[in-house]
Design a protein around this motif. Structure first.
Motif, PDB file in Angstrom:
ATOM      1  N   GLY A   1       1.530 -10.049  -6.799  1.00  0.00           N
ATOM      2  CA  GLY A   1       1.486  -9.554  -5.329  1.00  0.00           C
ATOM      3  C   GLY A   1       2.559  -9.251  -4.582  1.00  0.00           C
ATOM      4  O   GLY A   1       2.601  -8.291  -3.975  1.00  0.00           O
ATOM      5  N   THR A   2       3.517 -10.258  -4.694  1.00  0.00           N
ATOM      6  CA  THR A   2       4.566 -10.237  -3.916  1.00  0.00           C
ATOM      7  C   THR A   2       5.505  -9.165  -4.513  1.00  0.00           C
ATOM      8  O   THR A   2       6.147  -8.547  -3.596  1.00  0.00           O
ATOM      9  N   LEU A   3       5.668  -9.006  -5.618  1.00  0.00           N
ATOM     10  CA  LEU A   3       6.670  -8.071  -6.192  1.00  0.00           C
ATOM     11  C   LEU A   3       5.770  -6.411  -5.899  1.00  0.00           C
ATOM     12  O   LEU A   3       6.651  -5.707  -5.514  1.00  0.00           O
ATOM     13  N   CYS A   4       4.693  -6.523  -6.096  1.00  0.00           N
ATOM     14  CA  CYS A   4       3.975  -5.293  -5.858  1.00  0.00           C
ATOM     15  C   CYS A   4       4.295  -4.865  -4.151  1.00  0.00           C
ATOM     16  O   CYS A   4       4.661  -3.466  -3.979  1.00  0.00           O
ATOM     17  N   LEU A   5       4.198  -5.755  -3.416  1.00  0.00           N
ATOM     18  CA  LEU A   5       4.416  -5.522  -1.806  1.00  0.00           C
ATOM     19  C   LEU A   5       6.121  -5.096  -1.701  1.00  0.00           C
ATOM     20  O   LEU A   5       6.368  -4.161  -1.063  1.00  0.00           O
ATOM     21  N   VAL A   6       6.956  -5.818  -2.152  1.00  0.00           N
ATOM     22  CA  VAL A   6       8.225  -5.714  -2.316  1.00  0.00           C
ATOM     23  C   VAL A   6       8.634  -4.105  -2.712  1.00  0.00           C
ATOM     24  O   VAL A   6       9.408  -3.264  -1.940  1.00  0.00           O
ATOM     25  N   VAL A   7       8.223  -3.874  -4.006  1.00  0.00           N
ATOM     26  CA  VAL A   7       8.582  -2.679  -4.533  1.00  0.00           C
ATOM     27  C   VAL A   7       7.961  -1.443  -3.781  1.00  0.00           C
ATOM     28  O   VAL A   7       8.768  -0.685  -3.524  1.00  0.00           O
ATOM     29  N   THR A   8       6.915  -1.680  -3.302  1.00  0.00           N
ATOM     30  CA  THR A   8       6.122  -0.417  -2.397  1.00  0.00           C
ATOM     31  C   THR A   8       7.052  -0.279  -1.293  1.00  0.00           C
ATOM     32  O   THR A   8       7.433   0.760  -0.757  1.00  0.00           O
ATOM     33  N   VAL A   9       7.257  -1.333  -0.334  1.00  0.00           N
ATOM     34  CA  VAL A   9       7.711  -1.315   0.906  1.00  0.00           C
ATOM     35  C   VAL A   9       9.234  -0.734   1.051  1.00  0.00           C
ATOM     36  O   VAL A   9       9.801   0.096   1.553  1.00  0.00           O
TER      37      VAL A   9
ATOM     38  N   PRO B   1       7.397   4.379   5.823  1.00  0.00           N
ATOM     39  CA  PRO B   1       8.622   4.530   7.050  1.00  0.00           C
ATOM     40  C   PRO B   1       9.630   3.745   7.016  1.00  0.00           C
ATOM     41  O   PRO B   1      10.572   4.116   7.459  1.00  0.00           O
ATOM     42  N   TRP B   2       9.420   2.505   6.170  1.00  0.00           N
ATOM     43  CA  TRP B   2      10.512   1.417   6.332  1.00  0.00           C
ATOM     44  C   TRP B   2      11.299   1.501   4.876  1.00  0.00           C
ATOM     45  O   TRP B   2      12.301   0.406   4.639  1.00  0.00           O
ATOM     46  N   ALA B   3      11.057   2.501   4.179  1.00  0.00           N
ATOM     47  CA  ALA B   3      11.658   2.265   2.826  1.00  0.00           C
ATOM     48  C   ALA B   3      13.226   2.574   3.009  1.00  0.00           C
ATOM     49  O   ALA B   3      13.776   3.312   3.568  1.00  0.00           O
ATOM     50  N   ILE B   4      13.852   1.859   2.274  1.00  0.00           N
ATOM     51  CA  ILE B   4      15.509   1.679   2.063  1.00  0.00           C
ATOM     52  C   ILE B   4      15.883   2.502   0.837  1.00  0.00           C
ATOM     53  O   ILE B   4      17.184   2.930   0.778  1.00  0.00           O
TER      54      ILE B   4
END
Length: 160
Positions: free
Chosen positions: A94-102, A107-110
């Motif tokens: 779940g953490t990986l999914c959130l990090v990869v998606t963000v 709007p905050w994609a780096i």
């Protein structure tokens, strides 16, 4: 006088943390997510953007995301030795999914999709890399959902 299932059958003794909560399907989803992750890291190297240490001296998000592989290895070891179960995988996936998606979308994609497509001269290769990234996110989402399902299911069995 009457014993419950949790103390008469060894399969039910450690449902929350043992291999009983991590079944073949969850192992397969973990393996598939790992393959997608490795492929995505290789894509970063091939296109030459958003890389970091150990390829260049600078520590970046890329560098931090490499920590996932030891977490997967430790998780597999702890699962096989019956110390963690589906709960560990639900939190990690779940953490990986959130990090990869963000990091890649919104709007905050780096590292937005343009950064995946742009470096490739061949548009089909760029879209292939983007499709791989979408497959990665999709696999993480399904794996997280399934890990949560296994975690909740085995917890409810253990409490009966």
């Amino acid at each position: 006088m009457f014993e419950t299932a949790s103390n008469t059958h060894p399969r039910y003794e450690n449902e929350q943390s043992g291999p009983a909560s991590v079944d073949t399907q969850l192992y397969a989803l973990i393996a598939l997510a790992t393959v997608f992750g490795i492929g995505h890291h290789v894509d970063h190297v091939v296109r030459g953007n958003h890389v970091g240490w150990p390829l260049i001296p600078e520590v970046t998000v890329f560098t931090y995301t490499l920590a996932v592989y030891p977490l997967i290895a430790v998780g597999l070891y702890l699962t096989l030795t019956e110390r963690v179960g589906a709960g560990y995988w639900a939190v990690l996936l779940g953490t990986l999914c959130l990090v990869v998606t963000v990091v890649h979308f919104g709007p905050w994609a780096i590292e937005p999709p343009q950064d995946v497509l742009g470096p490739y001269e061949n548009v089909f290769v760029g879209y292939g890399a983007l499709a791989w990234l979408l497959g990665f996110v999709g696999t993480l989402l399904v794996a997280t959902g399934y890990a949560v399902y296994r975690w909740q299911t085995t917890r409810s069995i253990a409490t009966r």
